[in-house]
Write a protein that holds these residues in place. Structure first.
Motif, PDB file in Angstrom:
ATOM      1  N   ALA A   1       0.775  -1.192   0.029  1.00 15.14           N
ATOM      2  CA  ALA A   1       0.007  -0.056  -0.107  1.00 15.14           C
ATOM      3  C   ALA A   1       0.827   1.161  -0.072  1.00 15.14           C
ATOM      4  N   THR A   2       2.192   1.188  -0.389  1.00 11.66           N
ATOM      5  CA  THR A   2       2.969   2.378  -0.254  1.00 11.66           C
ATOM      6  C   THR A   2       2.696   3.128  -1.635  1.00 11.66           C
ATOM      7  N   ASP A   3       2.154   2.628  -2.637  1.00 17.39           N
ATOM      8  CA  ASP A   3       1.286   3.402  -3.729  1.00 17.39           C
ATOM      9  C   ASP A   3      -0.034   3.697  -3.593  1.00 17.39           C
TER      10      ASP A   3
ATOM     11  N   ARG B   1      18.055   3.323  -0.346  1.00 19.27           N
ATOM     12  CA  ARG B   1      17.705   4.744  -0.711  1.00 19.27           C
ATOM     13  C   ARG B   1      16.150   4.791  -1.012  1.00 19.27           C
ATOM     14  N   ILE B   2      15.410   3.652  -1.085  1.00 22.42           N
ATOM     15  CA  ILE B   2      13.997   3.656  -1.307  1.00 22.42           C
ATOM     16  C   ILE B   2      13.129   3.882   0.075  1.00 22.42           C
ATOM     17  N   GLY B   3      12.470   5.032  -0.164  1.00 19.94           N
ATOM     18  CA  GLY B   3      11.713   5.752   0.730  1.00 19.94           C
ATOM     19  C   GLY B   3      12.652   5.664   2.156  1.00 19.94           C
TER      20      GLY B   3
ATOM     21  N   GLN C   1      10.349   2.614   7.160  1.00 21.92           N
ATOM     22  CA  GLN C   1       8.842   2.258   7.313  1.00 21.92           C
ATOM     23  C   GLN C   1       8.393   1.671   5.854  1.00 21.92           C
ATOM     24  N   VAL C   2       8.622   2.839   4.810  1.00 21.59           N
ATOM     25  CA  VAL C   2       8.432   2.345   3.222  1.00 21.59           C
ATOM     26  C   VAL C   2       9.022   0.964   3.179  1.00 21.59           C
ATOM     27  N   ARG C   3      10.173   0.693   3.444  1.00 22.73           N
ATOM     28  CA  ARG C   3      10.913  -0.655   2.929  1.00 22.73           C
ATOM     29  C   ARG C   3      10.235  -1.592   3.695  1.00 22.73           C
TER      30      ARG C   3
ATOM     31  N   MET D   1       7.025  -1.974   4.443  1.00 21.43           N
ATOM     32  CA  MET D   1       5.789  -2.368   3.776  1.00 21.43           C
ATOM     33  C   MET D   1       5.896  -2.607   2.214  1.00 21.43           C
ATOM     34  N   GLY D   2       6.659  -1.841   1.623  1.00 21.25           N
ATOM     35  CA  GLY D   2       6.546  -1.687   0.075  1.00 21.25           C
ATOM     36  C   GLY D   2       7.285  -3.104  -0.356  1.00 21.25           C
ATOM     37  N   THR D   3       6.745  -3.502  -1.642  1.00 19.71           N
ATOM     38  CA  THR D   3       7.060  -4.853  -2.097  1.00 19.71           C
ATOM     39  C   THR D   3       7.866  -4.554  -3.381  1.00 19.71           C
TER      40      THR D   3
ATOM     41  N   ALA E   1       4.676  -3.888 -10.506  1.00 21.88           N
ATOM     42  CA  ALA E   1       3.291  -4.090 -11.107  1.00 21.88           C
ATOM     43  C   ALA E   1       2.698  -2.674 -11.369  1.00 21.88           C
ATOM     44  N   ASN E   2       3.151  -1.559 -10.412  1.00 22.83           N
ATOM     45  CA  ASN E   2       2.719  -0.065 -10.628  1.00 22.83           C
ATOM     46  C   ASN E   2       2.968   0.402 -12.040  1.00 22.83           C
ATOM     47  N   GLY E   3       3.925  -0.184 -12.976  1.00 25.68           N
ATOM     48  CA  GLY E   3       4.518   0.370 -14.058  1.00 25.68           C
ATOM     49  C   GLY E   3       5.106   1.783 -14.100  1.00 25.68           C
TER      50      GLY E   3
ATOM     51  N   ILE F   1       9.701   5.363 -13.046  1.00 26.27           N
ATOM     52  CA  ILE F   1      10.676   6.057 -11.985  1.00 26.27           C
ATOM     53  C   ILE F   1      10.820   4.975 -11.044  1.00 26.27           C
ATOM     54  N   GLY F   2      10.027   3.693 -11.098  1.00 31.21           N
ATOM     55  CA  GLY F   2      10.413   2.889 -10.125  1.00 31.21           C
ATOM     56  C   GLY F   2      11.766   2.349  -9.893  1.00 31.21           C
ATOM     57  N   ASP F   3      12.308   2.202  -8.877  1.00 35.19           N
ATOM     58  CA  ASP F   3      13.769   2.113  -8.621  1.00 35.19           C
ATOM     59  C   ASP F   3      14.205   0.532  -9.045  1.00 35.19           C
ATOM     60  N   SER F   4      13.433  -0.679  -9.033  1.00 35.53           N
ATOM     61  CA  SER F   4      13.877  -1.991  -8.870  1.00 35.53           C
ATOM     62  C   SER F   4      13.845  -2.478 -10.628  1.00 35.53           C
TER      63      SER F   4
ATOM     64  N   TYR G   1      22.893   2.942 -10.512  1.00 37.76           N
ATOM     65  CA  TYR G   1      23.135   4.385  -9.877  1.00 37.76           C
ATOM     66  C   TYR G   1      21.712   5.210 -10.083  1.00 37.76           C
ATOM     67  N   LYS G   2      21.569   5.557  -8.838  1.00 39.39           N
ATOM     68  CA  LYS G   2      20.126   6.261  -8.609  1.00 39.39           C
ATOM     69  C   LYS G   2      20.417   8.040  -8.616  1.00 39.39           C
ATOM     70  N   VAL G   3      19.985   8.633  -9.296  1.00 43.90           N
ATOM     71  CA  VAL G   3      20.291  10.192  -9.185  1.00 43.90           C
ATOM     72  C   VAL G   3      19.240  10.906  -8.916  1.00 43.90           C
TER      73      VAL G   3
HETATM   74  C1  FAD Z   1       7.320   7.927   1.317  1.00 45.97           C
HETATM   75  C2  FAD Z   1       7.418   7.115  -0.064  1.00 45.97           C
HETATM   76  C3  FAD Z   1       8.620   6.934  -0.402  1.00 45.97           C
HETATM   77  C4  FAD Z   1       8.895   6.092  -1.790  1.00 45.97           C
HETATM   78  N1  FAD Z   1      10.125   6.022  -2.368  1.00 45.97           N
HETATM   79  C5  FAD Z   1      10.490   5.453  -3.434  1.00 45.97           C
HETATM   80  C6  FAD Z   1      11.517   5.247  -3.934  1.00 45.97           C
HETATM   81  O1  FAD Z   1      12.624   5.837  -3.521  1.00 45.97           O
HETATM   82  N2  FAD Z   1      11.701   4.297  -4.968  1.00 45.97           N
HETATM   83  C7  FAD Z   1      10.474   3.563  -5.657  1.00 45.97           C
HETATM   84  O2  FAD Z   1      10.798   2.933  -6.648  1.00 45.97           O
HETATM   85  N3  FAD Z   1       9.315   3.843  -5.123  1.00 45.97           N
HETATM   86  C8  FAD Z   1       9.086   4.606  -3.928  1.00 45.97           C
HETATM   87  N4  FAD Z   1       7.774   4.635  -3.461  1.00 45.97           N
HETATM   88  C9  FAD Z   1       6.869   4.066  -3.871  1.00 45.97           C
HETATM   89  C10 FAD Z   1       6.600   2.585  -3.362  1.00 45.97           C
HETATM   90  O3  FAD Z   1       6.956   2.348  -2.247  1.00 45.97           O
HETATM   91  C11 FAD Z   1       7.072   1.337  -4.291  1.00 45.97           C
HETATM   92  O4  FAD Z   1       6.619   1.518  -5.650  1.00 45.97           O
HETATM   93  C12 FAD Z   1       6.665   0.074  -3.631  1.00 45.97           C
HETATM   94  O5  FAD Z   1       7.263  -0.875  -4.183  1.00 45.97           O
HETATM   95  C13 FAD Z   1       5.141  -0.286  -4.176  1.00 45.97           C
HETATM   96  O6  FAD Z   1       4.897  -1.448  -3.398  1.00 45.97           O
HETATM   97  P1  FAD Z   1       3.517  -1.955  -2.501  1.00 45.97           P
HETATM   98  O7  FAD Z   1       3.703  -3.244  -2.265  1.00 45.97           O
HETATM   99  O8  FAD Z   1       3.644  -0.897  -1.594  1.00 45.97           O
HETATM  100  O9  FAD Z   1       2.534  -1.850  -3.580  1.00 45.97           O
HETATM  101  P2  FAD Z   1       0.869  -1.320  -3.518  1.00 45.97           P
HETATM  102  O10 FAD Z   1       0.819   0.248  -3.215  1.00 45.97           O
HETATM  103  O11 FAD Z   1       0.242  -2.213  -2.677  1.00 45.97           O
HETATM  104  O12 FAD Z   1       0.635  -1.461  -4.985  1.00 45.97           O
HETATM  105  C14 FAD Z   1       1.287  -0.913  -6.275  1.00 45.97           C
HETATM  106  C15 FAD Z   1       0.634  -1.306  -7.605  1.00 45.97           C
HETATM  107  O13 FAD Z   1       0.979  -2.560  -7.729  1.00 45.97           O
HETATM  108  C16 FAD Z   1      -0.389  -3.425  -7.750  1.00 45.97           C
HETATM  109  N5  FAD Z   1       0.192  -4.718  -7.456  1.00 45.97           N
HETATM  110  C17 FAD Z   1       0.844  -4.792  -6.104  1.00 45.97           C
HETATM  111  N6  FAD Z   1       1.180  -6.147  -5.885  1.00 45.97           N
HETATM  112  C18 FAD Z   1       0.969  -6.699  -7.031  1.00 45.97           C
HETATM  113  C19 FAD Z   1       0.557  -8.383  -7.490  1.00 45.97           C
HETATM  114  N7  FAD Z   1       1.218  -9.194  -6.601  1.00 45.97           N
HETATM  115  N8  FAD Z   1       0.157  -8.409  -8.611  1.00 45.97           N
HETATM  116  C20 FAD Z   1      -0.370  -7.781  -9.312  1.00 45.97           C
HETATM  117  N9  FAD Z   1      -0.414  -6.286  -9.141  1.00 45.97           N
HETATM  118  C21 FAD Z   1       0.132  -5.891  -7.800  1.00 45.97           C
HETATM  119  C22 FAD Z   1      -1.265  -2.912  -7.265  1.00 45.97           C
HETATM  120  O14 FAD Z   1      -2.706  -3.180  -7.511  1.00 45.97           O
HETATM  121  C23 FAD Z   1      -0.979  -1.381  -7.496  1.00 45.97           C
HETATM  122  O15 FAD Z   1      -1.472  -0.925  -8.980  1.00 45.97           O
HETATM  123  C24 FAD Z   1       7.787   5.330  -2.100  1.00 45.97           C
HETATM  124  C25 FAD Z   1       6.623   5.642  -1.685  1.00 45.97           C
HETATM  125  C26 FAD Z   1       6.227   6.228  -0.415  1.00 45.97           C
HETATM  126  C27 FAD Z   1       4.894   6.272   0.193  1.00 45.97           C
END
Ligand code: FAD
Ligand code: FES
Ligand code: FES
Length: 491
Positions: free
Chosen positions: A231-233, A294-296, A299-301, A303-305, A311-313, A316-319, A378-380
């Motif tokens: 849920a970080t997106d 350097r991702i978030g 707390q974000v690391r 939670m975030g996957t 999947a968010n497409g 500028i996603g880092d992975s 390298y992340k800029v």
């Molecule tokens: C404060 C903050 C800082 C951040 N910094 C960075 C950063 O530095 N670099 C970076 O790249 N991102 C960053 N992000 C964005 C975010 O953390 C990443 O994109 C994260 O990896 C999203 O993963 P999630 O599990 O939270 O996805 P969610 O928010 O749960 O879902 C994201 C999208 O993916 C879909 N989804 C999730 N899992 C699946 C699955 N298994 N199959 C199909 N669809 C799926 C969801 O439906 C949604 O469309 C940041 C976010 C915040 C809030």
């Protein structure tokens, strides 16, 4: 659909909670403050940036069944994601006679608070560190605080408080989490959903599948559902854009999606593996660990996957760029079976991914890096921590003798999707790995990319930085001695 339960059950501090009236968009922060009047947890930004809302969430890890407590941002954590967890707020730290926890006491003793708005969040981040590390280094303390902003105290007193608190461990019974660890673990095991939980009716519902088979069934019935992992997106779609997400399918509790398997061929990472959990495995690829850090913030690391990041497409996603450079493939799954796909082919156009109705991302396979291959990402960004990439370049080459045998280069922030620099790769292939080759390959970036201007960087900046990153990769690959020799030659 089999339906065993219509409630979310978890432990909040020392009480068990069962909720059967939960909307898909209900956040933990609102639940704590508005429903439970646990107002120690603050709302600053409501987007995961400031850390004022930090709480701990304990969960049983995938197969090992050990209970881990991690800091999370309650503002973007949905109540629907809490089944079989233990949420711990700042109110739970002090003893019943009012004696403060060592972390709280140290914040007072070392003057770690002024206006106090950030303080509960900082205390919870430091408490998370206190639980896991006896003697944290300054770097570990700074990492734990990456996701906590304080506008008035300044961080030195807070860091001194963290160092002092680490030495204070009165007794196991003193600490609320240490004291109850075994009973909480047993309770969480019992609370784990064995079948799908559904709350609400029709499309206006939240669903918590118990396993991947249940998830496939749910998505076949609700192909337009919003999958919610960390849920970080998605959290920000709700708190910033007020978007409905129903029906919402919460997948963060599915153990099968949290597996990491390692073999000689490479790593298979479940789509639900968090950045924190992936760190130990991905750190084997040079620079990947530093990139994850350097991702978030922490707390974000937590939670975030990685799956959500793919999947968010986002362009500028880092992975995605490093994974594409490493030759990763993804496995998509639906009720009809599984479908493997090279990761680079998953991204079709801006906002358009190759995910068919009813499919979800199950896992990512990252091939092992053969000995002798060179890799770096390298992340800029404008600032080091808590910033989104202006661009990100990932490079992998292998040499035969002094010539480039294979080259995979991928960028984020340079196009509408994460994308390979195929013209640059072609300009390198078969050529000697020298500065001259790199200089002439740099011009090929103009064939590969026409980056945009936005508030993160201008098009010209992005293009120049991309070219320079290739040169940096080359210089780092030839080693320090060769670099010094080169500077002497130029001088
Ligand atoms: C404060 C903050 C800082 C951040 N910094 C960075 C950063 O530095 N670099 C970076 O790249 N991102 C960053 N992000 C964005 C975010 O953390 C990443 O994109 C994260 O990896 C999203 O993963 P999630 O599990 O939270 O996805 P969610 O928010 O749960 O879902 C994201 C999208 O993916 C879909 N989804 C999730 N899992 C699946 C699955 N298994 N199959 C199909 N669809 C799926 C969801 O439906 C949604 O469309 C940041 C976010 C915040 C809030
Ligand atoms: S309120 Fe700022 S991170 Fe949650
Ligand atoms: S003490 Fe005021 S914001 Fe940190």
């Amino acid at each position: 659909m089999a339906q065993a339960s219509d409630s979310i059950r978890f432990i909040l501090n020392d009480r068990e909670v069962a909720l059967s009236d939960v909307a898909p968009t209900d956040t933990l922060l609102d639940f704590l403050r508005l429903e439970r009047r646990l107002t120690g947890t603050k709302e600053g930004c409501a987007e995961g940036d400031c850390g004022a809302c930090t709480v701990l969430v304990g969960r049983l890890t995938g197969n090992s069944e050990s209970l881990v407590y991690e800091t999370v941002n309650a503002c973007i954590r949905f109540v629907g994601s809490l089944n079989a967890t233990h949420a711990v707020t700042v109110e739970h730290l002090a003893a019943s006679d009012g004696t403060l926890h060592p972390v709280q006491q140290a914040m007072i003793d070392f003057h770690g608070s002024q206006c106090g708005f950030c303080t509960p969040g900082i205390v919870m981040s430091l408490y998370g560190l206190w639980l896991t590390k006896d003697n944290p280094s300054r770097a570990a303390i700074e990492k734990a605080l990456q996701g906590n902003l304080c506008r008035c105290t300044g961080y030195e007193p807070i860091i001194r408080a963290a160092e002092a608190a680490a030495k204070e461990r009165p007794s196991a019974v003193f600490d609320p989490i240490t004291r109850t660890r075994e009973t909480v673990a047993a309770r969480l095991k019992a609370l784990r959903a064995t079948e799908t939980i559904v709350i609400g009716k029709g499309e206006d519902c939240l669903i918590v599948p118990a396993d991947t088979a249940g998830l496939a069934t749910v998505l076949a019935e609700h192909p337009a559902a919003t999958i919610v992992a960390g849920a970080t997106d998605v959290g920000l779609w709700v708190t910033k854009q007020m978007r409905p997400i129903n029906p919402a399918v919460f997948i963060n509790g599915i153990a099968e999606l949290q597996k990491i398997e390692s073999s000689e061929a490479g790593l298979t990472i479940g789509a639900g593996v968090s950045y924190t959990a992936a760190f130990e495995a991905l750190v084997a690829y040079p620079t990947f660990g530093a990139l994850l850090d350097r991702i978030g913030g922490e707390q974000v690391r937590n939670m975030g996957t990685i799956g959500g990041n793919i999947a968010n497409g986002s362009p500028i996603g880092d992975s995605p760029p490093p994974l594409i450079a490493l030759g990763a493939t993804v496995t998509l799954r639906s009720k009809d079976g599984t479908r493997p796909l090279p990761l680079e082919d998953f991204f079709i156009a801006y906002g358009k991914q190759d995910r068919r109705p009813g499919e979800f991302l199950e896992s990512i396979f990252v091939p092992a890096l053969p000995a002798g291959d060179r890799f770096a990402a390298y992340k800029v960004t404008k600032r080091r921590d808590e910033d989104i990439s202006a661009l990100l370049g990932a490079f992998r080459i292998s040499l035969e003798g002094d010539r480039v045998k294979t080259a995979r280069i991928a960028f984020g922030g340079m196009a509408a999707t994460p994308k390979r620099a195929k013209a640059v790769e072609a300009a390198l292939l078969g050529q000697p790995w020298t500065e001259d080759t790199v200089r002439s390959a740099q011009t090929a970036f103009e064939t590969d990319f026409q980056p945009i201007d936005d508030w993160r960087a201008t098009s010209a900046y992005r293009m120049l930085a991309a070219k320079n990153l290739l040169m940096r990769f080359f210089l780092e690959s030839i080693g320090e001695e060769a670099q010094l020799q080169r500077f002497e030659d130029v001088a």
